[in-house]
Scaffold this motif. Structure first.
Motif, PDB file in Angstrom:
ATOM      1  N   LYS A 159       1.056 -12.129  -1.224  1.00  9.38           N
ATOM      2  CA  LYS A 159       1.124 -11.024  -0.729  1.00  9.38           C
ATOM      3  C   LYS A 159       1.357 -10.875   1.094  1.00  9.38           C
ATOM      4  O   LYS A 159       0.574 -11.827   1.654  1.00  9.38           O
ATOM      5  CB  LYS A 159      -0.219 -10.174  -0.804  1.00  9.38           C
ATOM      6  CG  LYS A 159      -0.859 -10.329  -2.149  1.00  9.38           C
ATOM      7  CD  LYS A 159      -2.264  -9.761  -2.322  1.00  9.38           C
ATOM      8  CE  LYS A 159      -2.559  -9.708  -3.677  1.00  9.38           C
ATOM      9  NZ  LYS A 159      -4.111  -9.250  -3.830  1.00  9.38           N
ATOM     10  N   VAL A 163      -0.780  -5.101   6.224  1.00 11.20           N
ATOM     11  CA  VAL A 163      -0.486  -4.042   5.448  1.00 11.20           C
ATOM     12  C   VAL A 163      -0.111  -2.828   6.541  1.00 11.20           C
ATOM     13  O   VAL A 163      -1.037  -2.299   7.174  1.00 11.20           O
ATOM     14  CB  VAL A 163      -1.624  -3.489   4.762  1.00 11.20           C
ATOM     15  CG1 VAL A 163      -1.446  -2.470   3.889  1.00 11.20           C
ATOM     16  CG2 VAL A 163      -2.278  -4.746   3.826  1.00 11.20           C
ATOM     17  N   SER A 167       7.282  -0.506   2.831  1.00 14.13           N
ATOM     18  CA  SER A 167       7.268  -0.941   1.106  1.00 14.13           C
ATOM     19  C   SER A 167       7.397  -2.473   1.157  1.00 14.13           C
ATOM     20  O   SER A 167       7.082  -2.892   0.322  1.00 14.13           O
ATOM     21  CB  SER A 167       8.683  -0.314   0.637  1.00 14.13           C
ATOM     22  OG  SER A 167       9.883  -0.760   1.478  1.00 14.13           O
ATOM     23  N   SER A 169       5.408  -4.530   2.917  1.00 18.86           N
ATOM     24  CA  SER A 169       3.937  -4.985   2.851  1.00 18.86           C
ATOM     25  C   SER A 169       3.350  -4.779   1.457  1.00 18.86           C
ATOM     26  O   SER A 169       2.081  -5.486   1.412  1.00 18.86           O
ATOM     27  CB  SER A 169       2.924  -4.042   3.982  1.00 18.86           C
ATOM     28  OG  SER A 169       2.844  -2.687   3.599  1.00 18.86           O
ATOM     29  N   HIS A 170       4.087  -4.190   0.617  1.00 17.49           N
ATOM     30  CA  HIS A 170       3.424  -3.952  -0.941  1.00 17.49           C
ATOM     31  C   HIS A 170       4.184  -4.807  -1.644  1.00 17.49           C
ATOM     32  O   HIS A 170       3.959  -4.728  -2.906  1.00 17.49           O
ATOM     33  CB  HIS A 170       3.338  -2.530  -1.247  1.00 17.49           C
ATOM     34  CG  HIS A 170       2.502  -1.956  -0.627  1.00 17.49           C
ATOM     35  ND1 HIS A 170       0.897  -1.797  -0.847  1.00 17.49           N
ATOM     36  CD2 HIS A 170       2.623  -0.836   0.413  1.00 17.49           C
ATOM     37  CE1 HIS A 170       0.466  -0.970   0.247  1.00 17.49           C
ATOM     38  NE2 HIS A 170       1.455  -0.271   0.770  1.00 17.49           N
ATOM     39  N   ARG A 237       5.358  -2.560  -9.147  1.00 21.79           N
ATOM     40  CA  ARG A 237       4.009  -1.824  -9.160  1.00 21.79           C
ATOM     41  C   ARG A 237       3.487  -1.633 -10.423  1.00 21.79           C
ATOM     42  O   ARG A 237       3.580  -0.467 -11.067  1.00 21.79           O
ATOM     43  CB  ARG A 237       4.135  -0.645  -8.182  1.00 21.79           C
ATOM     44  CG  ARG A 237       4.742  -0.845  -6.900  1.00 21.79           C
ATOM     45  CD  ARG A 237       3.690  -1.432  -6.092  1.00 21.79           C
ATOM     46  NE  ARG A 237       2.846  -0.651  -5.592  1.00 21.79           N
ATOM     47  CZ  ARG A 237       2.664   0.211  -4.575  1.00 21.79           C
ATOM     48  NH1 ARG A 237       3.627   0.364  -3.845  1.00 21.79           N
ATOM     49  NH2 ARG A 237       1.516   0.739  -4.269  1.00 21.79           N
ATOM     50  N   ASP A 297      -7.998  -6.143  -3.643  1.00 15.61           N
ATOM     51  CA  ASP A 297      -7.586  -5.631  -2.641  1.00 15.61           C
ATOM     52  C   ASP A 297      -8.517  -4.325  -2.224  1.00 15.61           C
ATOM     53  O   ASP A 297      -9.271  -3.843  -3.032  1.00 15.61           O
ATOM     54  CB  ASP A 297      -5.969  -4.861  -3.115  1.00 15.61           C
ATOM     55  CG  ASP A 297      -4.881  -5.264  -2.054  1.00 15.61           C
ATOM     56  OD1 ASP A 297      -5.257  -5.658  -0.734  1.00 15.61           O
ATOM     57  OD2 ASP A 297      -3.775  -5.312  -2.365  1.00 15.61           O
ATOM     58  N   ASN A 299      -8.089  -0.472  -0.179  1.00 13.82           N
ATOM     59  CA  ASN A 299      -7.017   0.340   0.742  1.00 13.82           C
ATOM     60  C   ASN A 299      -7.723   1.484   1.377  1.00 13.82           C
ATOM     61  O   ASN A 299      -8.670   2.042   0.722  1.00 13.82           O
ATOM     62  CB  ASN A 299      -6.072   0.805  -0.352  1.00 13.82           C
ATOM     63  CG  ASN A 299      -5.722  -0.390  -1.157  1.00 13.82           C
ATOM     64  OD1 ASN A 299      -4.602  -1.186  -0.651  1.00 13.82           O
ATOM     65  ND2 ASN A 299      -5.710  -0.589  -2.367  1.00 13.82           N
TER      66      ASN A 299
END
Length: 332
Positions: A159, A163, A167, A169-170, A237, A297, A299
């Motif tokens: 990963k 963040v 896009s 960073s994902h 995703r 994770d 968020n």
């Protein structure tokens, strides 16, 4: 009408219902997914008005606001909000930029989970940890040796370390063999992949409220597959579609939600440690167990539009903030 504590008469001279003003600074994408017409109507009916903050004007010249709701990136915006909090302590800011910044780094975001010992609070309701991980900041050619020294087990999820809302960073990758790791681009976090039956739990936190949603996730990786497959593969995703108890191909032991006392304690502890009121936790259950969980994770201000009944939950949360603030004001 009472606007930020002041009373005004309507056009007919009759006092209107109290209104509370929430100033928001959101990207267009976040605004469209969050401030849906149904939500705005419900909030307005309960006395909450959403007002867009004009980024081309000084923030102190706008308002007055009861609450500021924001999710923008950049040093300049962080400084604007920090200064505003100093000069307008009566306004609730969701959430402090320095606390949000803690979640911009995938190394630091999980450290607060590592430091927890939830068994002290909820007995045998379960264990929560984080997968073993390490940070690679430069020199991709050194990654295989670094992984060997650290003793991390394959497969590994890669990963981006930072963040930043982009896009990129994902973009996640799954590495099946050690030598292909040198194809990755630092800075990044390498996290041991934990088999979890293809189900991820998204735990939405809005103040004291908690809502859990099941999502499809990555399937288990067997030892035979690990022996046959080599390379680094991008991950889509995969958690976009919610799983449910009606899914015949999913083991009920996999889809069973984590114990509520565990979730409540986890959310409460992270709220205090992170200093945030709006966040979500991505959590998995180790395959073959009932009570061993891993946070993978965290968020800030996630996609609440995908959370069931978010309109009522969020409206009640905002009302509780303004009502608490008015209760604390000294009587004249």
């Amino acid at each position: 009408m009472r606007l930020n504590g002041e009373i005004y008469d309507g056009e007919d001279g009759v006092e209107e219902e109290q209104k509370h003003v929430v100033g928001y600074a959101l990207t267009l994408k976040k605004k469209n997914s969050f401030l849906k017409p149904k939500f705005e109507r419900l909030a307005r009916n309960k006395g909450i008005l959403f007002v867009a903050i004009d980024l081309n004007r000084p923030l102190s010249d706008q308002g007055p606001f009861d609450i500021i709701l924001h999710k923008l990136l950049g040093k300049e915006w962080c400084e604007i909000i920090q200064d505003y909090r100093q000069t307008h302590p009566e306004v609730t800011v969701l959430d402090p930029p320095d606390a949000i910044q803690h979640l911009r780094n995938r190394q630091s975001m999980l450290q607060d989970v590592v430091d927890l010992n939830l068994s002290d609070f909820c007995g045998n309701c379960g264990k929560v940890g984080v997968p073993r991980q390490m940070v690679i900041k430069k020199d991709p050619l050194s990654i295989p040796d670094e992984v060997t020294k650290a003793g991390l087990k394959l497969p590994l999820v890669a990963k981006p370390l930072v963040v930043d809302g982009s896009s990129k960073s994902h973009e996640l990758f799954l590495a099946y063999d050690q030598f292909s790791l040198s194809e990755l681009e630092p800075p990044l976090v390498l996290q041991e992949f934990v088999n979890h039956g293809g189900v991820l739990f998204k735990i939405y936190v809005v103040g004291d409220a908690i809502k859990v949603v099941r999502r499809f996730s990555l399937p288990n990786v067997s030892k035979s597959k690990l022996a046959k497959v080599a390379g680094v593969f991008p991950l889509t995703r995969v958690s976009s579609a919610a799983a449910s108890d009606d899914d015949a191909d999913l083991d009920p032991g996999v889809t069973e939600l984590p114990p509520q006392p565990l979730l409540e304690r986890l959310a409460k502890e992270l709220h205090h440690r992170l200093g945030l009121r709006l966040f979500n936790i991505d959590m998995i259950r180790e395959h073959g167990t009932r009570d061993i969980f891993y946070v993978i994770d965290i968020n800030y201000f996630p996609g609440y539009g995908k959370m069931p009944d978010y309109e009522n939950i969020f409206t009640d949360f905002l009302l509780s903030l303004v009502q608490s603030k008015y209760r604390k004001r000294p009587a004249n």
